[in-house]
Design a protein around this motif. Structure first.
Motif, short mmCIF file in Angstrom:
data_model
loop_
_atom_site.label_atom_id
_atom_site.label_comp_id
_atom_site.label_asym_id
_atom_site.label_seq_id
_atom_site.Cartn_x
_atom_site.Cartn_y
_atom_site.Cartn_z
N ILE A 81 -4.68 -1.49 -2.20
CA ILE A 81 -5.70 -2.08 -1.39
C ILE A 81 -5.22 -3.34 -0.62
O ILE A 81 -5.67 -3.27 0.60
N ILE A 82 -4.50 -4.27 -1.21
CA ILE A 82 -3.77 -5.04 -0.16
C ILE A 82 -2.78 -4.52 1.03
O ILE A 82 -3.03 -5.03 2.01
N ASN B 46 -5.26 -3.01 3.86
CA ASN B 46 -5.85 -3.99 4.32
C ASN B 46 -4.74 -4.90 5.20
O ASN B 46 -5.19 -5.28 6.67
N SER B 47 -3.74 -5.07 4.67
CA SER B 47 -2.74 -5.92 5.45
C SER B 47 -1.97 -5.03 6.71
O SER B 47 -1.86 -5.62 7.74
N GLU C 61 -4.73 -5.34 9.41
CA GLU C 61 -4.58 -6.82 9.93
C GLU C 61 -3.35 -7.23 10.64
O GLU C 61 -3.04 -8.29 10.96
#
Length: 162
Positions: free
Chosen positions: A125-126, A129-130, A133
């Protein structure tokens, strides 16, 4: 098997304790600030009551979920429809719980499942998203590492504290 609210609250509180250590400038705090572009001035402008209050609320949500991930007996409880149906469950449920009610209820086993949850839930998940981003791999490693450690600690507390 009763739900241990004390363990859930302790597990949620552990996210603040580990975060205090993990994001300390002498550990990963300075690297994290560099990777996010955060400055000391920006950090001090944050509403700390809101930040830490919501962190605890979200950690409580995660700790409640961790119970289902690290305590196998919740699966048996779910098969009869939940705690409201214990009195009407077939005798096989009582026999099963008598035989296996405390099996794998250790800090070590909870830590294992917590670690696996961090690795196979938190990290993806991280990282996803990262990536969108356009964060660095250092940022991903620090943030996912924190959540993997937290989920390991939470799993240990929740599973081992009977």
């Amino acid at each position: 098997m009763e739900f241990n609210f004390y363990a859930v609250f302790a597990a949620a509180f552990s996210s603040l304790v580990v975060g205090f250590i993990w994001y300390n400038p002498k550990v990963f705090g300075s690297i994290w600030m560099n990777e996010t572009g955060m400055t000391e001035e920006q950090a001090q402008k944050g509403n700390m009551l809101k930040i830490f209050g919501l962190t605890f609320v979200y950690s409580l949500m995660l700790a409640f979920l961790m119970s289902a991930l690290v305590i196998h007996q919740f699966g048996a409880l779910g098969m009869i429809g939940g705690p409201d149906f214990i009195a009407t469950a077939k005798p096989s449920y009582a026999a099963f719980m008598a035989d296996y009610g405390d099996n794998f209820r250790t800090f070590k086993h909870g830590a294992l499942h917590g670690f696996m949850s961090g690795l196979f839930l938190g990290l993806p998940i991280i990282a996803i998203n990262s990536l969108f981003e356009q964060k660095s791999w250092k940022y991903i490693a620090i943030t996912a590492g924190y959540w993997t450690v937290i989920m390991t600690v939470m799993g240990a507390i929740i599973c081992g504290w009977k």
